[in-house]
Design an enzyme around this catalytic site. Structure first.
Site, PDB file in Angstrom:
ATOM      1  N   SER A  99     -11.009  -7.074   8.395  1.00 19.14           N
ATOM      2  CA  SER A  99     -12.230  -6.532   7.786  1.00 19.14           C
ATOM      3  C   SER A  99     -12.826  -7.598   6.898  1.00 19.14           C
ATOM      4  CB  SER A  99     -11.914  -5.334   6.884  1.00 19.14           C
ATOM      5  OG  SER A  99     -11.670  -4.186   7.632  1.00 19.14           O
TER       6      SER A  99
ATOM      7  N   ARG B 215       0.844  -1.192   0.000  1.00 17.82           N
ATOM      8  CA  ARG B 215       0.000   0.000   0.000  1.00 17.82           C
ATOM      9  C   ARG B 215       0.878   1.240   0.000  1.00 17.82           C
ATOM     10  NH1 ARG B 215      -5.427  -2.010   3.243  1.00 17.82           N
ATOM     11  NH2 ARG B 215      -5.481  -3.987   2.112  1.00 17.82           N
TER      12      ARG B 215
ATOM     13  N   GLU C 115       0.253   4.448   0.594  1.00 10.91           N
ATOM     14  CA  GLU C 115      -0.034   5.661   1.375  1.00 10.91           C
ATOM     15  C   GLU C 115       1.156   6.116   2.206  1.00 10.91           C
ATOM     16  OE1 GLU C 115      -4.411   4.525   2.744  1.00 10.91           O
ATOM     17  OE2 GLU C 115      -3.138   3.297   1.449  1.00 10.91           O
TER      18      GLU C 115
ATOM     19  N   ARG D 149       0.913   1.397  13.404  1.00 10.82           N
ATOM     20  CA  ARG D 149       0.259   0.148  12.993  1.00 10.82           C
ATOM     21  C   ARG D 149       0.123  -0.014  11.480  1.00 10.82           C
ATOM     22  NH1 ARG D 149      -3.638   3.747  14.115  1.00 10.82           N
ATOM     23  NH2 ARG D 149      -5.382   3.675  12.672  1.00 10.82           N
ATOM     24  N   HIS D 150       0.732   0.892  10.720  1.00 16.26           N
ATOM     25  CA  HIS D 150       0.701   0.770   9.258  1.00 16.26           C
ATOM     26  C   HIS D 150       2.103   0.601   8.696  1.00 16.26           C
ATOM     27  CE1 HIS D 150      -3.276   2.812   9.631  1.00 16.26           C
ATOM     28  NE2 HIS D 150      -3.572   2.061   8.591  1.00 16.26           N
TER      29      HIS D 150
ATOM     30  N   ARG E  70      -0.577  -7.306  12.484  1.00 17.12           N
ATOM     31  CA  ARG E  70      -1.391  -6.654  13.536  1.00 17.12           C
ATOM     32  C   ARG E  70      -1.887  -7.661  14.557  1.00 17.12           C
ATOM     33  NH1 ARG E  70      -5.053  -2.048  11.065  1.00 17.12           N
ATOM     34  NH2 ARG E  70      -3.426  -0.856   9.991  1.00 17.12           N
TER      35      ARG E  70
ATOM     36  N   GLU F 161      -7.845  -2.120  14.541  1.00 15.47           N
ATOM     37  CA  GLU F 161      -8.473  -2.987  13.547  1.00 15.47           C
ATOM     38  C   GLU F 161      -7.501  -4.082  13.137  1.00 15.47           C
ATOM     39  OE1 GLU F 161     -10.000  -1.148   9.880  1.00 15.47           O
ATOM     40  OE2 GLU F 161      -9.447  -3.028   8.888  1.00 15.47           O
TER      41      GLU F 161
HETATM   42  P1  ATP Z   1      -6.756   0.606   8.280  1.00 16.38           P
HETATM   43  O1  ATP Z   1      -8.112   1.256   8.310  1.00 16.38           O
HETATM   44  O2  ATP Z   1      -6.262   0.202   9.623  1.00 16.38           O
HETATM   45  O3  ATP Z   1      -5.753   1.384   7.487  1.00 16.38           O
HETATM   46  P2  ATP Z   1      -7.835  -0.959   6.151  1.00 16.38           P
HETATM   47  O4  ATP Z   1      -9.282  -1.000   6.516  1.00 16.38           O
HETATM   48  O5  ATP Z   1      -7.371  -0.019   5.095  1.00 16.38           O
HETATM   49  O6  ATP Z   1      -6.938  -0.767   7.475  1.00 16.38           O
HETATM   50  P3  ATP Z   1      -8.168  -3.547   4.979  1.00 16.38           P
HETATM   51  O7  ATP Z   1      -8.166  -3.222   3.544  1.00 16.38           O
HETATM   52  O8  ATP Z   1      -9.437  -3.800   5.680  1.00 16.38           O
HETATM   53  O9  ATP Z   1      -7.324  -2.429   5.752  1.00 16.38           O
HETATM   54  O10 ATP Z   1      -7.140  -4.777   5.161  1.00 16.38           O
HETATM   55  C1  ATP Z   1      -7.386  -5.893   5.995  1.00 16.38           C
HETATM   56  C2  ATP Z   1      -6.459  -5.906   7.192  1.00 16.38           C
HETATM   57  O11 ATP Z   1      -5.091  -5.821   6.785  1.00 16.38           O
HETATM   58  C3  ATP Z   1      -6.625  -4.728   8.134  1.00 16.38           C
HETATM   59  O12 ATP Z   1      -7.691  -4.943   9.022  1.00 16.38           O
HETATM   60  C4  ATP Z   1      -5.286  -4.684   8.826  1.00 16.38           C
HETATM   61  O13 ATP Z   1      -5.233  -5.636   9.876  1.00 16.38           O
HETATM   62  C5  ATP Z   1      -4.321  -5.121   7.733  1.00 16.38           C
HETATM   63  N1  ATP Z   1      -3.695  -3.966   7.094  1.00 16.38           N
HETATM   64  C6  ATP Z   1      -4.228  -3.214   6.137  1.00 16.38           C
HETATM   65  N2  ATP Z   1      -3.400  -2.226   5.760  1.00 16.38           N
HETATM   66  C7  ATP Z   1      -2.303  -2.358   6.529  1.00 16.38           C
HETATM   67  C8  ATP Z   1      -1.078  -1.650   6.622  1.00 16.38           C
HETATM   68  N3  ATP Z   1      -0.821  -0.613   5.844  1.00 16.38           N
HETATM   69  N4  ATP Z   1      -0.157  -2.075   7.514  1.00 16.38           N
HETATM   70  C9  ATP Z   1      -0.421  -3.144   8.293  1.00 16.38           C
HETATM   71  N5  ATP Z   1      -1.548  -3.863   8.251  1.00 16.38           N
HETATM   72  C10 ATP Z   1      -2.481  -3.482   7.385  1.00 16.38           C
HETATM   73 MG    MG Z   2     -10.516  -2.479   6.966  1.00 17.01          MG
END
Ligand code: ATP
Ligand code: MG
Length: 423
Positions: A349, A202, A204, A210-211, A397, A346
């Protein structure tokens, strides 16, 4: 005598000599703490004695000797050396104190991860990670899921395009996959249950603990479901099973190195998005229906539920507008979606997906996406796509929250963030 001859191979982390006896500490195998090597001057050849008294800290050695029946060392493991061979000598003083007495900075432990891995605390984290991965595979295989591997170089993103890393792909532009979402759904038209352990890329510019820009996810998708409840049941079993497994395998060890492992809850409650808003209102947040639960709100809700005895909970039935196009609508406003949070973070999802072709096209358009760009995906919905659902779970996570750590970088060997691409 009750002794056994044997060999120890590893790295010297400490050494001291007291006249005619020398003691080395050697980090071996996947043992958490070093084994004590006892060297008696009058029982070894002169070369071995020289090695025992002069070896440079950090060097790789082989120790031949016997394991005594009665161990004197406080650390519990001991070998009496008959011969020590230096296999590779350290060229420089290691930048991390290998006895663990003087702590290094957070970043130094990442820069020199391989050296950090000689310390009990770091070993414990990555042994736990390896065990979690093993448990995950076994759990889903046992439940009849097919382990799959979908492409990480892709032509289109899961939810649009803004957060993808681009890749030069011959005459075209490609992207690094941000999730297996579209592929795992397409597979539902061929096999009923799949899972994948895969990296998410990703792009961003995150700056949170946590990211990461590269993280590891567990993706699960299952067909012939009645509703997202079926998916939540599997996720609950998995998370509870993972906690139970890690506690039984390593609970004691983890405690010794200072981790307080998350406890397995008796059940994982479900809070609807609307209920979460009400609770947050009472906690002083002024959120409108439809607003995102931001970090502060997530955290406050997490603390509130933790105080009620629920460190792990589902938040269900989000507004459809807050969720991706592939989530099924519950009605005009709500979606068949859920998040799983642990202590305000989180972790997963998921939801039921829209499997009806025409509805899916409507949803794509409603999110401002061009259905033509997704035709490779939508065509799978023309050939008997069953009702299905699934989730994506951040394994980094999950481990971080299970171990009670506050920074995701602590559970990833070589983390990738905006400022860190090396090592
Ligand atoms: P967040 O809102 O915390 O940025 P997200 O809703 O964008 O997460 P999802 O697309 O739902 O992320 O991805 C499923 C799971 O993958 C998330 O619940 C999280 O545990 C993990 N995850 C997503 N993006 C990241 C990241 N950049 N770094 C670490 N873990 C991630
Ligand atoms: Mg999510």
């Amino acid at each position: 005598m009750g002794t056994k001859a044997g060999v120890v191979e590893g790295w010297v982390s400490n050494a001291k000599s007291l006249g005619r006896v020398a003691f080395l500490e050697v980090i071996d195998d996947l043992n958490l703490s070093p084994i004590t090597v006892v060297v008696k001057k009058d029982q070894v050849d002169p070369e071995t004695w020289t090695t025992a008294t002069r070896v440079k800290l950090g060097s790789a050695v082989r120790v031949e000797g016997v394991f005594p029946e009665v161990v004197v060392s406080r650390k519990g493991r001991e070998i009496q050396a008959s011969r020590i061979t230096v296999l590779s000598e350290t060229l420089e003083i290691p930048p991390i104190d290998l006895t663990g007495k003087t702590p290094a900075s957070f970043d130094l432990y990442i820069d020199y991860r391989y050296l950090a891995l000689r310390l009990p605390r770091f070993r414990a984290v990555f042994i736990a990670r390896s065990k979690l991965m093993g448990f995950t595979r076994e759990f889903f295989a046992k439940q009849g899921f097919l382990e799959v591997n979908t492409p990480k170089i892709v032509g289109a993103g899961a939810e649009g395009g803004a957060t993808l890393f681009t890749v030069d792909y011959f005459e075209r532009k490609a992207y690094l996959s941000q999730s297996p979402q579209l592929y795992k759904q397409m597979l539902m038209c061929g096999v009923p249950r799949v899972f994948e352990i895969a990296p998410y890329f990703r792009a961003e510019k995150f700056s949170t603990p946590r990211h990461l820009n590269e993280s590891w996810g567990l993706d699960v998708e299952m067909a012939f479901i009645d509703s997202e409840e079926d998916v939540m049941r599997i996720l609950e079993d998995f998370v509870r099973g993972a906690i139970r497994y890690l506690r039984s395998q390593m609970g004691e060890t983890l405690r010794e190195v200072g981790f307080e492992l998350l406890e397995e809850p008796a059940n994982i409650p479900k809070v609807t998005y609307s209920e979460a808003l009400d609770t947050l209102g009472k906690l002083g947040f002024s959120l409108q229906w439809g607003d995102d639960l931001d970090t502060q709100a997530e955290k406050a809700l997490g603390e509130h539920l933790q105080n009620q005895g629920y460190p792990i909970y589902f938040i269900t039935k989000y507004p459809w507008d807050a969720k991706p196009f592939y989530i099924m609508r519950e009605n005009d406003k709500l979606s068949r979606s859920f998040d799983l949070d642990i202590r305000g973070i989180e972790v997963a999802s998921g939801g039921q997906r829209e499997h009806r072709y025409t509805e899916l096209l409507k949803n794509l358009k409603a999110k401002g996406l061009n259905p033509e760009e997704f035709s490779f995906y939508t065509q799978a919905f023309k050939y008997g796509m069953p009702p299905h659902g699934g989730f994506g779970l951040g394994l980094d996570r999950l481990l971080m929250t299970m171990l009670g750590l506050s920074n995701i970088r602590e559970v990833v060997l070589f983390p990738r963030d905006r400022f860190r691409l090396v090592p």
